[in-house]
Enzyme design. Sequence first.
Site, PDB file in Angstrom:
ATOM      1  N   ASP A  15      40.437   9.060  65.717  1.00 27.22           N
ATOM      2  CA  ASP A  15      40.038   7.853  64.987  1.00 27.22           C
ATOM      3  C   ASP A  15      38.546   7.835  64.682  1.00 27.22           C
ATOM      4  O   ASP A  15      38.095   7.183  63.750  1.00 27.22           O
ATOM      5  CB  ASP A  15      40.430   6.603  65.773  1.00 27.22           C
ATOM      6  CG  ASP A  15      41.942   6.472  65.790  1.00 27.22           C
ATOM      7  OD1 ASP A  15      42.577   7.117  66.626  1.00 27.22           O
ATOM      8  OD2 ASP A  15      42.477   5.768  64.912  1.00 27.22           O
TER       9      ASP A  15
ATOM     10  N   ASN B 111      40.566   8.711  70.345  1.00 28.06           N
ATOM     11  CA  ASN B 111      41.931   8.734  69.816  1.00 28.06           C
ATOM     12  C   ASN B 111      42.770   7.768  70.656  1.00 28.06           C
ATOM     13  O   ASN B 111      42.272   7.150  71.599  1.00 28.06           O
ATOM     14  CB  ASN B 111      42.494  10.157  69.861  1.00 28.06           C
ATOM     15  CG  ASN B 111      43.762  10.283  69.044  1.00 28.06           C
ATOM     16  OD1 ASN B 111      43.802   9.845  67.886  1.00 28.06           O
ATOM     17  ND2 ASN B 111      44.815  10.846  69.610  1.00 28.06           N
TER      18      ASN B 111
HETATM   19  O1  MRU Z   1      46.399   2.286  66.596  1.00 30.59           O
HETATM   20  P1  MRU Z   1      46.760   3.310  65.546  1.00 30.59           P
HETATM   21  O2  MRU Z   1      48.221   3.542  65.438  1.00 30.59           O
HETATM   22  O3  MRU Z   1      46.089   3.017  64.234  1.00 30.59           O
HETATM   23  O4  MRU Z   1      46.087   4.617  66.109  1.00 30.59           O
HETATM   24  C1  MRU Z   1      46.299   5.879  65.540  1.00 30.59           C
HETATM   25  C2  MRU Z   1      45.919   6.939  66.458  1.00 30.59           C
HETATM   26  O5  MRU Z   1      45.137   6.781  67.364  1.00 30.59           O
HETATM   27  C3  MRU Z   1      46.549   8.223  66.255  1.00 30.59           C
HETATM   28  O6  MRU Z   1      46.588   8.882  67.483  1.00 30.59           O
HETATM   29  C4  MRU Z   1      45.878   9.150  65.350  1.00 30.59           C
HETATM   30  O7  MRU Z   1      45.640  10.325  66.008  1.00 30.59           O
HETATM   31  C5  MRU Z   1      44.595   8.798  64.824  1.00 30.59           C
HETATM   32  S1  MRU Z   1      44.878   8.157  63.282  1.00 30.59           S
HETATM   33  C6  MRU Z   1      45.147   9.568  62.451  1.00 30.59           C
END
Ligand code: MRU
Length: 372
Positions: free
Chosen positions: A251, A261
Amino acid sequence: MNINNKHYRTIWLKEDNPAVVQVIDQRWIPHDFVVEDLKTVDQVVTAIKEMHIRGAGLIGATAGFGMYIAALEAPRSSREAFWRYLVKSGEKLKSTRPTAVNLEWAVHRQLDAIRGIEDMDEMTQAALRTAQAIADEDADSCRRIGEHGVKIIQKIAERKNGDTVNILTHCNAGWLAFVDYGTATAPIYKAHDLGIDVHVWVDETRPRNQGARLTAWELLQEGVPHSVVADNVGGHLMQHGMVDMVITGADRVTSTGDVANKIGTYLKALAARDNGVPFYVALPSSSIDWKIQDGIEEIPIEQRSPEEVKYVSGWDGNRIRRVLVTPEESPAVNYAFDVTPSRLVTGLITERGICEASEEGLLLLYPERRKG
Ligand code: MRU
């Protein structure tokens, strides 16, 4: 990617009305497939905050289209009032979710694209072009991440003489988290297309179960063999040689290669290090925050409602039901992300290639970011 053999992106303009943005409402997957119309900035804000859409890349692309919608609904009494409305809408969008840096990146990219234009119609057209460019670049970056990342899987398959390559992933860094292809999943889809025998361990990813609901559904649509496991199983699998590599998304990545992440990623990285399992993170450069160095100190970690921990939702055969799993009075705390220090990351898979998770590694791929 494909849903029942029809190609979809996760966000697009409505065919007969370009003032409406359409997204797949991910709250209902895998039990139902619902397309939501977004017509106002407030609807976009709600869709991001309440996670109708989620995932770093898609949050960024949605914020990009959100700024286009802001331009459509902005007052036209004067250029100044119009601009003020755009800035205010950008602030609203940025406040929805703090961790994925793609959100502020997309809002600032929009404001930079529009700032120098005088005519309000032209400003609106620029916002539309920029939103489309952000979405197209996101899809293209993910496709390239697949091309680079598949080389790692190919090497493991060669070493195993064609035996199944077992890959563990956490949360959903699939195409639902981006505009197309995904990041962690892009090398997997590519390997599957090339006929490499891959099997994916899908962490369920409590409390919102993005792995169990979304990654499992995506892999099923693409025909990729997979097994959903409870969040705490990964360490056991690694101890028994049942994981050849881990790939997660991100993220926000610092300029030094620390990775924020989904909560639980750090524990997988620790288990991977202890068992000699390579731990890769796949990300587009829109997820790199070049301004910060120390992920643990500097990345804002979203805390969401305790209700998400206390209750689980699922399909009872007729409808989605929400049930309480804790004592009603027990307080709960809901940290949505954690930070994996760069020392635990084997490599970063980006649209420009694979690099070490370090400042020098990132600068080799992005030399234009070198200072002085
Ligand atoms: O809370 P989310 O569903 O938006 O988070 C997404 C993530 O953290 C995923 O693991 C992802 O790796 C990152 S977004 C591509």
